[in-house]
Motif scaffolding. Structure first.
Motif, short mmCIF file in Angstrom:
data_model
loop_
_atom_site.label_atom_id
_atom_site.label_comp_id
_atom_site.label_asym_id
_atom_site.label_seq_id
_atom_site.Cartn_x
_atom_site.Cartn_y
_atom_site.Cartn_z
N VAL A 87 2.86 14.93 35.81
CA VAL A 87 2.22 15.47 34.75
C VAL A 87 1.23 14.75 34.14
O VAL A 87 -0.06 15.26 34.17
CB VAL A 87 3.09 16.15 33.59
N ALA A 88 1.40 13.36 33.73
CA ALA A 88 0.39 12.56 32.98
C ALA A 88 -0.53 12.25 34.26
O ALA A 88 -1.74 12.37 33.74
CB ALA A 88 1.27 11.16 32.73
N ASP A 89 -0.36 12.02 35.06
CA ASP A 89 -1.43 11.67 36.04
C ASP A 89 -2.26 13.01 36.58
O ASP A 89 -3.47 12.82 36.44
CB ASP A 89 -0.64 11.37 37.71
N ARG A 90 -1.80 14.20 36.59
CA ARG A 90 -2.54 15.28 36.90
C ARG A 90 -3.41 15.63 35.70
O ARG A 90 -4.38 15.96 35.75
CB ARG A 90 -1.24 16.65 36.80
N PHE A 91 -3.20 15.15 34.56
CA PHE A 91 -4.16 15.56 33.17
C PHE A 91 -4.62 14.26 32.65
O PHE A 91 -5.26 14.26 31.53
CB PHE A 91 -3.23 16.43 32.17
N ASP A 92 -4.70 13.17 33.34
CA ASP A 92 -5.00 11.78 32.87
C ASP A 92 -4.54 11.71 31.54
O ASP A 92 -5.27 11.15 30.60
CB ASP A 92 -6.62 11.95 32.79
#
Length: 101
Positions: A46-51
């Motif tokens: 999730v962190a990677d998906r939304f920077d």
């Protein structure tokens, strides 16, 4: 002041959202909760998906669980909006309701 309070902005303090969200972003605590705890996505995914950082995701989840009454009120407002939209097609609940240009 805790780091969590720096990461998450409550709906009352926000100028861009009417519900808790990540500071300076339009990503809500409810959305992060749904992705991680309801859909089962990994916090880092999730962190990677939304920077975001994984810490941002965990702070949002902590906020969700530390403020159950506020989060219930958010869900109730959403439910009421969707019910009203079923009766009035002019009510916009998401991008799919916007007129095509």
């Amino acid at each position: 002041m805790s780091e969590q309070m720096n990461t998450v902005v409550s709906g009352d303090e926000s100028e861009i959202h009417d519900e808790p969200h990540i500071r300076d972003r339009r990503i809500t605590v409810s959305h992060i909760h749904a992705l991680v705890e309801e859909r089962g996505l990994d916090a880092q995914t999730v962190a990677d998906r939304f920077d975001l950082t994984a810490s941002d995701v965990y702070h949002a989840l902590a906020y969700y669980h530390d403020h159950p009454e506020e989060m219930r009120a958010v869900e109730e407002r959403r439910r009421e909006l969707h019910e009203a939209a079923e009766e009035d097609p002019k009510i916009i609940t998401g991008p799919e309701d916007l007129p095509e240009s």
